[in-house]
Motif scaffolding. Structure first.
Motif, PDB file in Angstrom:
ATOM      1  N   THR A  85       0.845  -1.202   0.000  1.00 54.60           N
ATOM      2  CA  THR A  85       0.000   0.000   0.000  1.00 54.60           C
ATOM      3  C   THR A  85       0.876   1.247   0.000  1.00 54.60           C
ATOM      4  OG1 THR A  85      -0.115   0.198   2.401  1.00 54.60           O
ATOM      5  CG2 THR A  85      -1.732  -1.254   1.370  1.00 54.60           C
ATOM      6  N   PRO A  86       0.333   2.370  -0.492  1.00 55.51           N
ATOM      7  CA  PRO A  86       1.131   3.601  -0.559  1.00 55.51           C
ATOM      8  C   PRO A  86       1.168   4.341   0.779  1.00 55.51           C
ATOM      9  CG  PRO A  86      -1.031   3.989  -1.488  1.00 55.51           C
ATOM     10  CD  PRO A  86      -1.005   2.544  -1.085  1.00 55.51           C
ATOM     11  N   THR A  89      -2.589   8.945  -0.256  1.00 55.25           N
ATOM     12  CA  THR A  89      -3.190   9.104  -1.583  1.00 55.25           C
ATOM     13  C   THR A  89      -3.759  10.512  -1.696  1.00 55.25           C
ATOM     14  OG1 THR A  89      -5.304   8.271  -0.771  1.00 55.25           O
ATOM     15  CG2 THR A  89      -3.835   6.660  -1.814  1.00 55.25           C
ATOM     16  N   PRO A  90      -3.984  11.053  -2.887  1.00 50.87           N
ATOM     17  CA  PRO A  90      -3.669  10.455  -4.192  1.00 50.87           C
ATOM     18  C   PRO A  90      -2.162  10.368  -4.419  1.00 50.87           C
ATOM     19  CG  PRO A  90      -4.348  12.739  -4.470  1.00 50.87           C
ATOM     20  CD  PRO A  90      -4.547  12.404  -3.018  1.00 50.87           C
ATOM     21  N   ILE A  91      -1.777   9.440  -5.280  1.00 52.47           N
ATOM     22  CA  ILE A  91      -0.344   9.209  -5.489  1.00 52.47           C
ATOM     23  C   ILE A  91      -0.097   8.685  -6.899  1.00 52.47           C
ATOM     24  CG2 ILE A  91      -0.334   6.811  -4.645  1.00 52.47           C
ATOM     25  CD1 ILE A  91       2.299   7.738  -3.064  1.00 52.47           C
ATOM     26  N   ASN A  92       1.093   8.970  -7.387  1.00 57.06           N
ATOM     27  CA  ASN A  92       1.546   8.466  -8.679  1.00 57.06           C
ATOM     28  C   ASN A  92       1.552   6.921  -8.658  1.00 57.06           C
ATOM     29  OD1 ASN A  92       2.760   9.710 -11.111  1.00 57.06           O
ATOM     30  ND2 ASN A  92       4.452   8.336 -10.661  1.00 57.06           N
ATOM     31  N   PRO A  93       1.211   6.272  -9.781  1.00 53.65           N
ATOM     32  CA  PRO A  93       1.170   4.804  -9.757  1.00 53.65           C
ATOM     33  C   PRO A  93       2.564   4.177  -9.825  1.00 53.65           C
ATOM     34  CG  PRO A  93       0.616   5.597 -11.937  1.00 53.65           C
ATOM     35  CD  PRO A  93       0.815   6.816 -11.084  1.00 53.65           C
ATOM     36  N   SER A  94       3.281   4.245  -8.731  1.00 53.15           N
ATOM     37  CA  SER A  94       4.629   3.662  -8.704  1.00 53.15           C
ATOM     38  C   SER A  94       4.767   2.776  -7.463  1.00 53.15           C
ATOM     39  CB  SER A  94       5.688   4.758  -8.730  1.00 53.15           C
ATOM     40  OG  SER A  94       5.355   5.813  -7.838  1.00 53.15           O
ATOM     41  N   PRO A  95       4.041   1.636  -7.470  1.00 51.19           N
ATOM     42  CA  PRO A  95       3.962   0.792  -6.272  1.00 51.19           C
ATOM     43  C   PRO A  95       5.271   0.070  -5.957  1.00 51.19           C
ATOM     44  CG  PRO A  95       2.791  -0.261  -8.085  1.00 51.19           C
ATOM     45  CD  PRO A  95       3.199   1.105  -8.569  1.00 51.19           C
ATOM     46  N   TRP A  96       6.030   0.669  -5.085  1.00 52.66           N
ATOM     47  CA  TRP A  96       7.321   0.128  -4.646  1.00 52.66           C
ATOM     48  C   TRP A  96       7.110  -0.980  -3.628  1.00 52.66           C
ATOM     49  CZ3 TRP A  96      12.430   0.208  -5.570  1.00 52.66           C
ATOM     50  CH2 TRP A  96      13.301  -0.215  -4.559  1.00 52.66           C
ATOM     51  N   HIS A 117      -4.471   0.862  -4.581  1.00 48.90           N
ATOM     52  CA  HIS A 117      -4.365   2.190  -5.201  1.00 48.90           C
ATOM     53  C   HIS A 117      -3.424   2.229  -6.402  1.00 48.90           C
ATOM     54  CE1 HIS A 117      -6.666   3.843  -1.899  1.00 48.90           C
ATOM     55  NE2 HIS A 117      -5.840   3.273  -1.055  1.00 48.90           N
ATOM     56  N   ALA A 118      -3.080   1.094  -6.972  1.00 51.32           N
ATOM     57  CA  ALA A 118      -2.263   1.105  -8.191  1.00 51.32           C
ATOM     58  C   ALA A 118      -2.279  -0.264  -8.844  1.00 51.32           C
ATOM     59  CB  ALA A 118      -0.830   1.498  -7.880  1.00 51.32           C
TER      60      ALA A 118
END
Ligand SMILES: [Zn+2]
Length: 412
Positions: A85-86, A89-96, A117-118
């Motif tokens: 999970t990030p 949010t909102p957040i860029n779709p870059s799920p590390w 969320h991505a």
């Protein structure tokens, strides 16, 4: 007239004209307005729980800097799920994601990475020592790409699974320390601290006094997962710290200021995008509300003022879906008119046949590239490296970029 000239209004006019002629603007950090302004006041983030997870015989661990794993559980006999999970949010779709995994006994399991969320973005990589990384052979998506699943042999020896090679703030500091043994590199300086109090480091690369040089600024890792961009920066810098005819000539006229890690909290917390105050740092180059950007911009402006020098070029290393250079089009009038266009064409010639897309990127957003132009009329580029660009191509292009930059700047 003589008498009038001494009246306050004329005196003020005279001073204003004098100041404009001297161009004092670049030595006073200014705030800027943008068409797409961004609210960079701090926001709340969710900190991941750092702990050792156990499901059946399998252990998963996020207790290291750079880790991200938000939950771990067993779904059936052979399948285990990692939840990602990030930070907010909102957040860029870059799920590390990054975690260690091992088993009480040798086994082969299916590992599912489940994203909130991505959709899936980064091809999973495995390492047994956190230095050498290999891509897993293949994986399958679920229907809407919010999860992937792959086979993983596990045993007693822990292995790391991550979105990209894990390079945290400690690793970066070690690299910076090792650089100071190379020609032209000054001692490491601390220019400020992050939200969580981590030091922000910089080094100068050059020869002799700053005072009679023009300045090149290098930035990296405002966005934590963008490891390929940081890798490009390292290859780029390696070319700058060789002692040869080109570098010796270059440092007669120029000096490089290197800021390799602008978001140490985000990197160590395993963030997808933001700093510890939940903000995209590369949207804060207008009002400087976050301590990381406040520190770097203050340092650059104050140091430029102190030595009365002109930053002429800002290079900000990032990663995205593919290699691209964001530059200014020819409607901008910088102190090095057209430099980035000529330079990137030169990189393409050396790195042939690996031509890189160039994209004029307007002045709408409060990002570092635009700040260099607005504050100093400097040329600037966002140097984007693809998430999956192979290491040898990153190296080829970054070396070409460094050598061509030095060569061209000597002719400007
Ligand atoms: Zn970025």
């Amino acid at each position: 007239m003589k008498k009038n000239f001494q009246t306050p209004i004329f005196f003020l006019l005279f001073i204003t004209l004098l100041l404009q002629a001297c161009g004092p603007g670049k030595y006073v950090r200014r705030e800027f307005t943008y068409a797409k302004s961004v609210d960079t006041h701090s926001k709340k983030i969710d900190f991941q729980t750092k702990k050792l997870y156990r499901a059946g015989n399998i252990f998963a661990d996020n207790r290291f800097d750079g880790a991200r794993l938000n939950d771990f559980k067993q779904l059936n006999d052979s399948t285990f799920q990692v939840l990602i999970t990030p930070e907010n949010t909102p957040i860029n779709p870059s799920p590390w994601y990054a975690f260690k995994i091992w088993s009480l006994r040798p086994d082969t399991i299916y590992l599912q990475l489940k994203y909130r969320h991505a959709k899936h973005r980064y091809w999973p990589k495995i390492s047994h020592n956190r230095k050498d990384w290999a891509k897993i052979d293949h994986f399958i998506y679920n229907q809407d790409s919010t999860a992937i699943r792959f086979k993983l042999p596990v045993g007693k020896e822990a292995q790391w699974v991550a979105a990209q090679p894990v390079i945290n703030s400690t690793d970066t500091k070690k690299w910076l320390d090792s650089l100071t043994a190379r020609p032209f590199v000054s001692p490491v300086r601390v220019i400020g601290h992050s939200v969580k109090g981590k030091p922000l480091y910089m080094v100068k690369i050059g020869q002799g006094a700053t005072g009679d040089k023009k300045i090149i600024v290098l930035l990296s890792r405002q966005h934590p997962p963008e490891v390929t961009g940081f890798t490009a920066l390292k290859y780029f810098v390696n070319e700058l710290v060789r002692n040869d005819t080109l570098t010796r000539a270059f440092y007669q006229k120029y000096e490089v200021w290197l800021f390799p890690l602008l978001n140490p909290d985000g990197v160590d917390l395993g963030h997808w995008r933001h700093n510890a105050a939940g903000i995209d740092l590369n949207r804060d180059w207008a009002n400087y509300r976050q301590p990381e950007i406040d520190a770097v911009t203050k340092f650059i402006v104050n140091e430029a003022k102190k030595y009365h020098v002109q930053p002429v070029l800002g290079i900000d290393f990032h990663s995205t879906f593919r290699d691209v250079y964001y530059i200014f089009d020819d409607s901008f009038h910088s102190v090095l008119p057209g430099f980035c266009e000529v330079w990137t064409a030169g990189i393409d010639r050396i790195a042939a046949p690996f031509k890189t897309r160039k994209s004029p990127f307007g002045m709408a957003q409060p990002i570092s590239k635009n700040w260099f132009y607005k504050q100093f009329k400097a040329e600037a580029i966002t140097y984007e490296v693809g998430d999956d660009t192979p290491d040898n191509i990153i190296k080829l292009k970054a070396r070409a970029a460094a050598v061509t930059m030095m060569d061209l700047l000597l002719r400007y």
